[in-house]
Enzyme design. Sequence first.
Site, mmCIF file in Angstrom:
data_model
loop_
_atom_site.group_PDB
_atom_site.id
_atom_site.type_symbol
_atom_site.label_atom_id
_atom_site.label_comp_id
_atom_site.label_asym_id
_atom_site.label_seq_id
_atom_site.Cartn_x
_atom_site.Cartn_y
_atom_site.Cartn_z
ATOM 1 N N ASN A 3 37.789 60.678 36.708
ATOM 2 C CA ASN A 3 36.984 59.792 35.843
ATOM 3 C C ASN A 3 35.790 60.566 35.293
ATOM 4 O OD1 ASN A 3 38.763 58.015 36.951
ATOM 5 N ND2 ASN A 3 37.281 57.028 38.304
ATOM 6 N N ASP A 4 35.137 61.292 36.181
ATOM 7 C CA ASP A 4 33.995 62.090 35.723
ATOM 8 C C ASP A 4 34.444 63.412 35.128
ATOM 9 O OD1 ASP A 4 31.563 60.658 36.023
ATOM 10 O OD2 ASP A 4 31.891 60.683 38.188
ATOM 11 N N CYS A 9 41.476 61.312 43.325
ATOM 12 C CA CYS A 9 41.055 59.930 43.537
ATOM 13 C C CYS A 9 40.516 59.285 42.264
ATOM 14 C CB CYS A 9 40.032 59.831 44.658
ATOM 15 S SG CYS A 9 38.523 60.745 44.330
ATOM 16 N N ARG A 26 34.089 54.136 48.463
ATOM 17 C CA ARG A 26 32.852 54.359 47.691
ATOM 18 C C ARG A 26 31.690 53.726 48.455
ATOM 19 N NH1 ARG A 26 36.646 53.575 43.038
ATOM 20 N NH2 ARG A 26 36.294 55.295 41.572
ATOM 21 N N HIS A 50 39.766 25.750 46.246
ATOM 22 C CA HIS A 50 40.602 26.282 47.315
ATOM 23 C C HIS A 50 42.082 25.989 47.094
ATOM 24 C CE1 HIS A 50 37.284 27.178 50.421
ATOM 25 N NE2 HIS A 50 37.718 28.254 49.814
ATOM 26 N N ARG A 65 33.162 58.613 50.935
ATOM 27 C CA ARG A 65 32.370 59.454 50.055
ATOM 28 C C ARG A 65 30.899 59.179 50.347
ATOM 29 N NH1 ARG A 65 33.042 58.845 43.735
ATOM 30 N NH2 ARG A 65 31.993 56.856 44.077
ATOM 31 N N ARG A 68 32.223 58.036 29.795
ATOM 32 C CA ARG A 68 33.339 57.216 30.259
ATOM 33 C C ARG A 68 33.146 55.735 29.969
ATOM 34 N NH1 ARG A 68 32.871 58.152 36.795
ATOM 35 N NH2 ARG A 68 33.746 56.082 37.098
ATOM 36 N N GLU A 104 34.646 67.154 40.140
ATOM 37 C CA GLU A 104 34.497 66.220 39.023
ATOM 38 C C GLU A 104 33.589 66.749 37.919
ATOM 39 O OE1 GLU A 104 33.089 62.410 40.469
ATOM 40 O OE2 GLU A 104 31.728 63.334 41.900
HETATM 41 C C1 PEP Z 1 35.808 59.928 39.663
HETATM 42 O O1 PEP Z 1 34.801 60.326 39.090
HETATM 43 O O2 PEP Z 1 36.963 60.167 39.278
HETATM 44 C C2 PEP Z 1 35.701 59.087 40.875
HETATM 45 C C3 PEP Z 1 36.746 58.786 41.599
HETATM 46 O O3 PEP Z 1 34.484 58.619 41.215
HETATM 47 P P1 PEP Z 1 33.720 57.421 40.468
HETATM 48 O O4 PEP Z 1 34.709 56.743 39.560
HETATM 49 O O5 PEP Z 1 33.204 56.540 41.542
HETATM 50 O O6 PEP Z 1 32.645 58.146 39.730
HETATM 51 MG MG MG Z 2 32.842 60.282 39.964
#
Ligand code: PEP
Ligand code: MG
Length: 554
Positions: free
Chosen positions: A462-463, A510, A305, A198, A341, A473, A439
């Site tokens: 990301n996807d 996002c 999420r 701590h 989401r 990824r 995505e």
């Molecule tokens: C994405 O796919 O960009 C996203 C924001 O969702 P996750 O990273 O949770 O798949």
């Molecule tokens: Mg995604």
Amino acid sequence: MSDAGARHGGTAAAGSSGIVIGRVQKLAGGDLPVSERYIHADKVEDEVARFVQAVAESVADFDSERLHLLELESQDPLHILDAQRMLLLDPDLSRKVMESIRNQRINADWAVHQQVTAIARIFDNISDEYLRARKSDIEHVGQRILRHLAGCEDQKLLVEAKERLIVAGEDFTPVEVIRLWRQGVAGFVAEKGGPNAHSIIIARGLGMPALMGAEGVLEQLNDGDRLIVDGEQGVWRVNPSFVHEREYLIMARNADAEQRSLSMFADCASLSNDGHALKLMANLEVEDELPQAVRLGVEGVGLYRSEFLLTDADCLPDEEAQYQLYARVMQSMIGLPVTFRLMDIGGEKSLLYEHIIGHRAMTDNPALGLRGVRLLLQNKVVLRDQLRALLRASQHGDLRILVPMVSRVEEMSVVREQLEICAEGLLIENLPKLGAMIEVPAAVIIADQLAEVCDFFSIGTNDLIQYTLAADRADEEVAYLYDTTHPALEPMLRQTAQAARTAGIEVNMCGELAADLCWTERLMNMGFDTLSMSLQHILPVRKHLASLHYHPDS
Ligand code: PEP
Ligand code: MG
């Protein structure tokens, strides 16, 4: 950086960020020698009274330090102090100490030491590292009481005020850390402690560079030595060479200046240099992140999420448990938009899959399998539980619902149909906005059709990047192909933004690309309404945005 010239140095187990260079003073922190005496029967109650008095004085220490923490940005030091104060007032501890004094006829110091050691020993057998580290909490509380029993004053700080002072000791309790900070000490090094102690968490909350678990440091140091404490890298250097010290000074100045310039962007609107608003929202996974999101002045939550609800649970939380969480999030965000989401289960989050399906994902290729909205549409009970919980929480503010992994218009239509059925059952008339995550490449190509059944889009890069470039990824071997500068990407973003603008709906992003400073200007000019990102990116992006000019794409 070369190490030549430093007489000694080492690596610590835990650090609190920041670099400080100064003169060192060794303090006798840590365990005090405990006097052990048997006492006369007629002195027993005097010893009990001495113990009660020492506890009261320790409580007063906590209370007076508490006042200095109220204005801090981080509330961690305050919470830790309050938790330790509760330990101090634990009636069980007091009862056992008093029993020892009375039954064994020993002095209060010995009785406190006995009881604290017995409790601390229990922690040694705990396998969880975090819980085991709580041993130091009870030891620190014991040390505070023992200091008052022994009548020890806090040690005077010797080094002249014009030099930055770093203190070194065996261990520092949370109260001691706060006192040192208040007295203007610039940093500290302790031999004991680890990343979960701590005292180091408090140092982080106070913004004080520090190291704990710096074994052997006291042997290397003499009062008055020059010392570099680098909390970023967890290292210390004793009496560095001139060149080495200068390199560190430059690093420290740069880090300070950057931090100061960033903190000016907390809690202000996200605007370009010429006043164009581009909202910056938070990507969140757990509730604990909410206070920081509020402090940073995010303009809402662009991605919550919700599947992270499942990581600590043995089974799917029911509608009521979900509602409680969603309502708390809404209340914390005080009227700002919050985008939940729907649970995005499957794909690389395959472990979560078991909660719903009852067995692990069987497919060889989960990224292309039953995931996201596909899984929810095959498990409508799960979908409806979540929709009902969200609808109820939508009564607390501006709640929006985002649908993951959409590749067909019908998927959105069916989710909307389910939302309407649930709303009717709950007698809720105003439906929350319903949006699609863009995505997968197919969603980009049919973005104009999707826009007709959506209230907003949020691009999950990301996807989208992994599916567009056919590069997993999470696979290091193809990481070089997972490339945000690939020419296929920008036209997809433009096409999606254009479809949203034509339909008059919001377009947000996002995925991680939203926090990439190389893209901020282009995304703003494409007409994005919101960029949503992890909290650590909010201030750098807001600062960068303030330097840009808005030139909308025609
Ligand atoms: C994405 O796919 O960009 C996203 C924001 O969702 P996750 O990273 O949770 O798949
Ligand atoms: Mg995604």
